[in-house]
Design a protein around this motif. Structure first.
Motif, PDB file in Angstrom:
ATOM      1  N   MET A  31     -68.786 -73.463  -0.333  1.00  0.00           N
ATOM      2  CA  MET A  31     -68.487 -72.181   0.302  1.00  0.00           C
ATOM      3  C   MET A  31     -68.414 -71.099  -0.768  1.00  0.00           C
ATOM      4  N   LEU A  32     -69.023 -69.991  -0.496  1.00  0.00           N
ATOM      5  CA  LEU A  32     -68.972 -68.870  -1.433  1.00  0.00           C
ATOM      6  C   LEU A  32     -67.583 -68.269  -1.464  1.00  0.00           C
ATOM      7  N   GLY A  33     -67.323 -67.466  -2.465  1.00  0.00           N
ATOM      8  CA  GLY A  33     -66.054 -66.756  -2.544  1.00  0.00           C
ATOM      9  C   GLY A  33     -66.034 -65.585  -1.590  1.00  0.00           C
ATOM     10  N   SER A  34     -65.227 -64.613  -1.916  1.00  0.00           N
ATOM     11  CA  SER A  34     -65.098 -63.440  -1.044  1.00  0.00           C
ATOM     12  C   SER A  34     -65.927 -62.258  -1.542  1.00  0.00           C
ATOM     13  N   ASP A  35     -66.948 -62.539  -2.319  1.00  0.00           N
ATOM     14  CA  ASP A  35     -67.855 -61.499  -2.798  1.00  0.00           C
ATOM     15  C   ASP A  35     -68.792 -61.066  -1.679  1.00  0.00           C
ATOM     16  N   PRO A  36     -69.363 -59.881  -1.788  1.00  0.00           N
ATOM     17  CA  PRO A  36     -70.381 -59.464  -0.814  1.00  0.00           C
ATOM     18  C   PRO A  36     -71.569 -60.424  -0.853  1.00  0.00           C
ATOM     19  N   ILE A  37     -72.280 -60.509   0.273  1.00  0.00           N
ATOM     20  CA  ILE A  37     -73.466 -61.358   0.383  1.00  0.00           C
ATOM     21  C   ILE A  37     -74.636 -60.462   0.793  1.00  0.00           C
ATOM     22  N   THR A  38     -75.766 -60.629   0.113  1.00  0.00           N
ATOM     23  CA  THR A  38     -76.973 -59.882   0.454  1.00  0.00           C
ATOM     24  C   THR A  38     -78.140 -60.847   0.490  1.00  0.00           C
ATOM     25  N   GLY A  39     -78.967 -60.718   1.525  1.00  0.00           N
ATOM     26  CA  GLY A  39     -80.146 -61.569   1.606  1.00  0.00           C
ATOM     27  C   GLY A  39     -80.822 -61.472   2.956  1.00  0.00           C
ATOM     28  N   ILE A  40     -81.860 -62.263   3.122  1.00  0.00           N
ATOM     29  CA  ILE A  40     -82.578 -62.350   4.393  1.00  0.00           C
ATOM     30  C   ILE A  40     -81.738 -63.223   5.316  1.00  0.00           C
ATOM     31  N   ALA A  41     -81.429 -62.703   6.476  1.00  0.00           N
ATOM     32  CA  ALA A  41     -80.544 -63.398   7.410  1.00  0.00           C
ATOM     33  C   ALA A  41     -81.313 -64.218   8.429  1.00  0.00           C
ATOM     34  N   SER A  42     -80.777 -65.387   8.733  1.00  0.00           N
ATOM     35  CA  SER A  42     -81.231 -66.190   9.868  1.00  0.00           C
ATOM     36  C   SER A  42     -80.192 -65.989  10.962  1.00  0.00           C
TER      37      SER A  42
END
Length: 126
Positions: free
Chosen positions: A1-12
């Motif tokens: 699981m990622l931390g609480s940082d922002p996430i950017t990318g192509i979404a499904s």
């Protein structure tokens, strides 16, 4: 699981209020949309697949301006990242979903941020 940082990318698109970016599920903050397999009835009693309709509309909306950027808000009870998300052009995903009738404001989590939006109770696009 990622931390609480922002996430950017192509979404499904998972359903009308959940996407996945880089393997991380992201639940949109402050709104609620029907589940992918959820049926609804329109004002005339006609049953239609509102969940699939919402998911398909979200997919088209996100494809028009990639990537999606989500700012962390919290973790939900299922361990999902809850975020406020925007397309590359800056358009709020949550606002667009409510304004276009694919989701409803969830005041418990949004502090009624979307309650003044003119959206319908799930769009009747079939």
């Amino acid at each position: 699981m990622l931390g609480s940082d922002p996430i950017t990318g192509i979404a499904s698109v998972i359903d009308g209020d959940t996407i996945e970016i880089h393997g991380q599920r992201v639940r949109f903050n402050g709104i609620d949309a029907p589940e992918s397999a959820q049926p609804c009835e329109d004002a005339k009693g006609f049953r239609y697949q509102c969940g699939a309709t919402a998911a398909a509309a979200l997919d088209r909306f996100l494809a028009a301006s990639r990537p999606v950027h989500c700012e962390f808000v919290s973790w939900d009870q299922y361990g999902r990242y809850v975020g406020s998300c925007a397309r590359a052009d800056g358009t709020s995903v949550e606002s667009w979903l409510v304004e276009n009738g694919y989701a409803l404001d969830w005041p418990k989590y949004s502090s009624s941020a979307y309650s003044q939006r003119p959206g319908k109770c799930f769009a009747e696009e079939r």
